[in-house]
Design a protein around this motif. Structure first.
Motif, PDB file in Angstrom:
ATOM      1  N   GLY A 135      56.181  25.637  -4.881  1.00 32.27           N
ATOM      2  CA  GLY A 135      54.976  26.344  -5.321  1.00 32.27           C
ATOM      3  C   GLY A 135      54.153  26.810  -4.137  1.00 32.27           C
ATOM      4  N   TRP A 136      52.866  26.959  -4.365  1.00 32.57           N
ATOM      5  CA  TRP A 136      51.952  27.440  -3.340  1.00 32.57           C
ATOM      6  C   TRP A 136      51.307  26.259  -2.637  1.00 32.57           C
ATOM      7  N   ALA A 137      51.082  26.414  -1.335  1.00 31.41           N
ATOM      8  CA  ALA A 137      50.491  25.326  -0.562  1.00 31.41           C
ATOM      9  C   ALA A 137      49.564  25.878   0.503  1.00 31.41           C
ATOM     10  N   VAL A 138      48.630  25.051   0.893  1.00 29.63           N
ATOM     11  CA  VAL A 138      47.688  25.353   1.962  1.00 29.63           C
ATOM     12  C   VAL A 138      47.799  24.226   2.984  1.00 29.63           C
ATOM     13  N   THR A 139      47.993  24.579   4.245  1.00 29.27           N
ATOM     14  CA  THR A 139      48.002  23.580   5.311  1.00 29.27           C
ATOM     15  C   THR A 139      46.739  23.768   6.136  1.00 29.27           C
ATOM     16  N   LEU A 140      46.038  22.667   6.362  1.00 30.09           N
ATOM     17  CA  LEU A 140      44.782  22.679   7.103  1.00 30.09           C
ATOM     18  C   LEU A 140      44.971  21.982   8.446  1.00 30.09           C
ATOM     19  N   ASN A 141      44.411  22.576   9.497  1.00 27.17           N
ATOM     20  CA  ASN A 141      44.391  21.996  10.841  1.00 27.17           C
ATOM     21  C   ASN A 141      42.969  22.128  11.368  1.00 27.17           C
ATOM     22  N   THR A 142      42.636  21.309  12.342  1.00 27.37           N
ATOM     23  CA  THR A 142      41.304  21.383  12.926  1.00 27.37           C
ATOM     24  C   THR A 142      41.333  20.992  14.399  1.00 27.37           C
ATOM     25  N   ASP A 143      40.359  21.476  15.126  1.00 25.95           N
ATOM     26  CA  ASP A 143      40.234  21.108  16.535  1.00 25.95           C
ATOM     27  C   ASP A 143      39.349  19.892  16.732  1.00 25.95           C
ATOM     28  N   ARG A 144      38.472  19.610  15.767  1.00 24.98           N
ATOM     29  CA  ARG A 144      37.556  18.467  15.810  1.00 24.98           C
ATOM     30  C   ARG A 144      37.500  17.858  14.408  1.00 24.98           C
ATOM     31  N   PRO A 145      37.054  16.621  14.287  1.00 28.35           N
ATOM     32  CA  PRO A 145      36.958  16.020  12.950  1.00 28.35           C
ATOM     33  C   PRO A 145      36.067  16.848  12.021  1.00 28.35           C
ATOM     34  N   ALA A 146      36.531  17.007  10.791  1.00 33.41           N
ATOM     35  CA  ALA A 146      35.766  17.703   9.751  1.00 33.41           C
ATOM     36  C   ALA A 146      35.749  16.800   8.523  1.00 33.41           C
ATOM     37  N   PHE A 147      34.585  16.625   7.932  1.00 31.81           N
ATOM     38  CA  PHE A 147      34.428  15.716   6.800  1.00 31.81           C
ATOM     39  C   PHE A 147      34.058  16.477   5.534  1.00 31.81           C
ATOM     40  N   GLY A 148      34.486  15.935   4.407  1.00 30.46           N
ATOM     41  CA  GLY A 148      34.190  16.579   3.129  1.00 30.46           C
ATOM     42  C   GLY A 148      34.806  17.960   3.035  1.00 30.46           C
ATOM     43  N   VAL A 149      36.019  18.119   3.552  1.00 34.87           N
ATOM     44  CA  VAL A 149      36.700  19.415   3.516  1.00 34.87           C
ATOM     45  C   VAL A 149      37.224  19.640   2.096  1.00 34.87           C
ATOM     46  N   TRP A 150      36.901  20.800   1.544  1.00 29.82           N
ATOM     47  CA  TRP A 150      37.457  21.143   0.238  1.00 29.82           C
ATOM     48  C   TRP A 150      37.913  22.582   0.222  1.00 29.82           C
ATOM     49  N   VAL A 151      38.970  22.805  -0.545  1.00 25.32           N
ATOM     50  CA  VAL A 151      39.613  24.116  -0.628  1.00 25.32           C
ATOM     51  C   VAL A 151      39.414  24.648  -2.032  1.00 25.32           C
ATOM     52  N   ASN A 152      39.181  25.942  -2.120  1.00 23.02           N
ATOM     53  CA  ASN A 152      38.993  26.602  -3.407  1.00 23.02           C
ATOM     54  C   ASN A 152      39.876  27.851  -3.442  1.00 23.02           C
ATOM     55  N   LYS A 212      46.436  33.941  -2.016  1.00 26.70           N
ATOM     56  CA  LYS A 212      46.224  33.916  -0.562  1.00 26.70           C
ATOM     57  C   LYS A 212      44.857  34.502  -0.191  1.00 26.70           C
ATOM     58  N   ARG A 213      44.485  35.610  -0.850  1.00 20.25           N
ATOM     59  CA  ARG A 213      43.178  36.223  -0.582  1.00 20.25           C
ATOM     60  C   ARG A 213      42.032  35.366  -1.112  1.00 20.25           C
ATOM     61  N   ALA A 214      42.280  34.583  -2.175  1.00 25.43           N
ATOM     62  CA  ALA A 214      41.217  33.817  -2.825  1.00 25.43           C
ATOM     63  C   ALA A 214      40.905  32.490  -2.139  1.00 25.43           C
ATOM     64  N   VAL A 215      41.805  32.011  -1.293  1.00 26.09           N
ATOM     65  CA  VAL A 215      41.620  30.693  -0.677  1.00 26.09           C
ATOM     66  C   VAL A 215      40.428  30.709   0.277  1.00 26.09           C
ATOM     67  N   SER A 216      39.550  29.726   0.111  1.00 23.24           N
ATOM     68  CA  SER A 216      38.433  29.520   1.035  1.00 23.24           C
ATOM     69  C   SER A 216      38.300  28.028   1.298  1.00 23.24           C
ATOM     70  N   VAL A 217      37.704  27.697   2.438  1.00 21.00           N
ATOM     71  CA  VAL A 217      37.565  26.310   2.855  1.00 21.00           C
ATOM     72  C   VAL A 217      36.114  26.043   3.226  1.00 21.00           C
ATOM     73  N   MET A 218      35.610  24.915   2.791  1.00 22.79           N
ATOM     74  CA  MET A 218      34.261  24.464   3.139  1.00 22.79           C
ATOM     75  C   MET A 218      34.362  23.058   3.700  1.00 22.79           C
ATOM     76  N   ASP A 219      33.327  22.638   4.409  1.00 18.94           N
ATOM     77  CA  ASP A 219      33.205  21.239   4.792  1.00 18.94           C
ATOM     78  C   ASP A 219      31.721  20.891   4.785  1.00 18.94           C
ATOM     79  N   LEU A 220      31.406  19.625   4.902  1.00 19.44           N
ATOM     80  CA  LEU A 220      30.013  19.206   4.800  1.00 19.44           C
ATOM     81  C   LEU A 220      29.135  19.848   5.865  1.00 19.44           C
ATOM     82  N   GLU A 221      29.640  19.987   7.069  1.00 19.59           N
ATOM     83  CA  GLU A 221      28.840  20.582   8.128  1.00 19.59           C
ATOM     84  C   GLU A 221      28.464  22.023   7.773  1.00 19.59           C
TER      85      GLU A 221
END
Length: 159
Positions: A79-96, A134-143
């Protein structure tokens, strides 16, 4: 960065207190607001069974550096998947995926450098197209949601 390993053997369906630490061991309140604990539970073969992160204060009081969360969207046999990477710690990350019926198998998570997280999207509408997803995916985090540095509250993939 300090690492403490505490070997423990547990019977099935049991629990035990493994350790207790005084928070002062981790510095002054000012120092603790700039750090966090990352806890992992691994089996005897080293496989990750569970993980959790601990902030020493309410998030809005912590002074952690802003993370640059990178998003990769893929269409695979599962199916469809999203892979997340970061350069620094990110908290409360959510994908929509706004406007696409379905849900991710995990959300509102901590993301750490060098530990990519792959989230699978379970579609509820089989007529939905991958290009729209793919166009609809967005990412947020607490910061980002607190907006402390004037950064946009939504970040699409742009691909």
């Amino acid at each position: 960065r300090a690492v403490t390993n505490i070997p423990v053997r547990l019977a099935p369906q049991s629990s035990t207190k493994v350790a207790r630490f005084n928070e002062k061991r981790f510095g002054t309140i000012g120092e603790r607001r700039e750090s966090f604990l990352s806890l992992e539970l691994r089996d005897t073969d080293g496989r990750l069974l569970a993980d959790n992160e601990w902030l020493f204060d309410e998030f809005r009081n912590c002074r952690l550096e802003r993370a640059n969360v990178r998003v990769s969207v893929e269409e695979g046999v599962d199916g469809w998947a999203v892979t997340l990477n970061t350069d620094r710690p990110a908290f409360g990350v959510w994908v929509n995926a706004k406007g696409i019926a379905g849900e991710f198998n995990d959300n509102f998570l901590a993301l750490l450098p060098d530990r990519p997280r792959k989230l699978v999207f379970e579609r509820r509408d089989e007529t939905a197209r991958f290009a729209d997803f793919k166009r609809a995916v967005s990412v947020m985090d607490l910061e980002k949601s607190f907006g402390t540095n004037g950064r946009s509250a939504s970040q699409g993939t742009g691909d």
